[in-house]
Design an enzyme around this catalytic site. Structure first.
Site, short mmCIF file in Angstrom:
data_model
loop_
_atom_site.label_atom_id
_atom_site.label_comp_id
_atom_site.label_asym_id
_atom_site.label_seq_id
_atom_site.Cartn_x
_atom_site.Cartn_y
_atom_site.Cartn_z
CG HIS A 82 15.19 37.42 -34.75
ND1 HIS A 82 14.31 36.83 -33.87
CD2 HIS A 82 15.33 36.56 -35.79
CE1 HIS A 82 13.92 35.67 -34.36
NE2 HIS A 82 14.51 35.47 -35.52
NE ARG A 168 5.36 29.91 -41.76
CZ ARG A 168 6.34 30.59 -41.15
NH1 ARG A 168 6.05 31.44 -40.19
NH2 ARG A 168 7.59 30.44 -41.53
CB SER A 183 6.90 34.52 -38.77
OG SER A 183 7.07 33.93 -37.52
CE LYS A 187 7.52 35.66 -33.99
NZ LYS A 187 7.73 34.26 -34.11
N1 URA Z 1 11.30 32.12 -36.34
C1 URA Z 1 10.09 32.73 -36.31
O1 URA Z 1 9.78 33.47 -35.37
N2 URA Z 1 9.26 32.53 -37.34
C2 URA Z 1 9.57 31.74 -38.40
O2 URA Z 1 8.79 31.61 -39.29
C3 URA Z 1 10.83 31.10 -38.41
C4 URA Z 1 11.68 31.32 -37.36
#
Ligand code: URA
Length: 442
Positions: A82, A168, A183, A187
């Site tokens: 990521h 947010r 966050s 995922k």
């Molecule tokens: N990328 C994400 O998936 N979530 C965030 O809060 C910031 C960047």
């Protein structure tokens, strides 16, 4: 306990128990908590923070708010990367097929561009027909068959994140380390991975511009991932100038293809090699990072990474003719140069300004509903440390709309600082942070 009491406790600097955070996320997903209370809770977290246990509980509750990929039928460790986002960052397009070509399994669920930073899905959609909206079953089957997939998050993957992110954004509480950590990791953990490499960017084009903020985020990401049972390593990498030369969508696909064919720009090749080696090590496919780097470099040089990309594009409905003959990729009709007003060395580049300009030309979106123009973008013809003569080009601007081009020209002209002395070269990878399970290596 009620939402009001949880907000009050966070507001006053207290901590929430795991069960309370779980109840809060469950209430959110069931639609039982009004937006004004969720927004107040987010602001309290933004101002007061969360400790490691709270951040882990929030991530875990968000992860369990929806479905997850079940890759247990695939042998070996599943790994992903990521990036916290940047300008010209086409690493994923090269990395996933390269790691797959080395025997790895990479379920790469990616995002779209927003603001100055690009998105892997938009770049891939420059390839005519490329389909990113795969079902969970299709995602799993492709990882099993080809070792890698590029997909968009399905609506049932960590739905709590979508509910929270919307608020947010509206309440300016995005830039909070525990909220970003939960966050991202909710995922990523929903991909069913065993190991995760985090590319945390720092510099003018990064989400977390200062090295201190980048390190704090990297630490939080690594320790929370490990608490969730995902082995993690973070590299803090430079985003004070674009990665490679291309900024946009089809131009970045083109540069990624050149890299997959062993002819990529030095910085992009270095980052793919470093991140790929970490992924191979996490997957247990190499004994150390040195061997990992060699394996990745070899698969770029011998064409196996490109062949894997070719198979992925074909499987996801993309027109393979467009990656065999890149002249078939979408192209802007018009171009112009931004030239250096003086002779000297490039001392710095306002990377965020370049990303914002590419976005304003149509390569990105300011709001999620904006439509992308895949052919437009920028090519950086000089990078930091390069010599330039007065009148020589710094940037090539690829555009379709003259008014948009005229609007971004002043920002592009101001983005380069040229000086008499060559600046000191800075390393691309600034630091490596490993979780407890990976700490023995460097
Ligand atoms: N990328 C994400 O998936 N979530 C965030 O809060 C910031 C960047």
């Amino acid at each position: 306990m009620s939402m009001q009491e949880w907000i009050e406790r966070k507001r006053d600097g207290g901590t929430l128990a795991r069960e309370e955070i779980e109840a809060l996320v469950a209430g959110l997903v069931r639609g039982e908590i009004p937006d004004y209370q969720t927004a107040a809770f987010l602001m309290a977290v933004y101002l007061r923070g969360m400790d490691e246990a709270e951040t882990t509980a929030l991530t875990s509750a968000m992860l369990r708010s929806g479905a997850a990929l079940d890759l247990s039928a695939i042998a070996g460790a599943k790994v992903d990367k990521h990036s916290t986002g940047g300008v010209g960052d086409k690493v994923s397009l090269v990395l996933a097929p390269a790691v797959a070509a080395c025997g790895g399994s990479v379920p790469m669920i990616s995002g779209r561009s927003l603001g100055h930073s690009g998105g892997t899905l938009d770049k891939l959609e420059s390839i005519p027909g490329f389909r990113v909206g795969l079902t969970l079953d299709e995602l799993c089957a492709q990882v099993a068959d080809l070792g890698a997939v590029f997909g968009a998050a399905t609506s049932d993957l960590a739905p709590a994140d979508r509910l929270l992110y919307r608020l947010r954004d509206a309440t300016t509480t995005v830039a909070s380390v525990p909220l970003i950590t939960s966050s991202i990791l909710a995922k990523k953990a929903a991909e069913g991975i065993d190991g995760l490499v985090l590319d945390v960017k720092t510099g003018s084009g990064a989400f977390m511009a200062s090295p201190r903020a980048a390190r704090e985020l990297a630490r939080s990401l690594v320790s929370t991932a490990e608490r969730l049972g995902v082995r993690a390593v973070a590299l803090i990498t430079d985003m004070s100038q674009p990665l490679g030369a291309a900024i946009g969508n089809s131009v970045e696909v083109l540069e990624a293809i050149e890299t997959l064919r062993g002819k990529g720009p030095r910085d992009l090749v270095e980052l793919v090699t470093r991140l790929g080696a970490e992924m191979l090590l996490l997957a247990g496919l190499v004994p150390d990072l040195r061997v990992g780097r060699r394996r990745i470099a070899r698969c770029l040089a011998d064409g196996s990474a490109f062949r894997r990309f070719h198979s992925i594009v074909a499987r996801q409905g993309g027109d393979v003719a467009a990656i065999e003959n890149v002249g078939l990729l979408p192209r802007a009709d018009l171009h112009t140069l931004i030239e250096s007003p003086v002779s000297g060395y490039v001392r710095s580049i306002d990377c965020r300004a370049l990303g914002a300009a590419a976005c304003a030309l149509g390569a990105g979106r300011r709001r999620m509903e904006d439509v992308i123009d895949h052919g437009v973008g920028l090519m950086c013809m000089r990078k930091v440390g390069d010599a330039v003569e007065a009148g020589e080009p710094l940037l090539l601007v690829l555009y379709n709309d003259a008014a948009r081009c005229a609007a971004v020209r002043p920002a592009l002209e101001a983005a380069y600082v040229i000086g008499a002395e060559r600046p000191r070269a800075r390393p691309l990878v600034r630091a490596r942070l490993a979780g407890a399970t990976c700490r023995e290596r460097s």
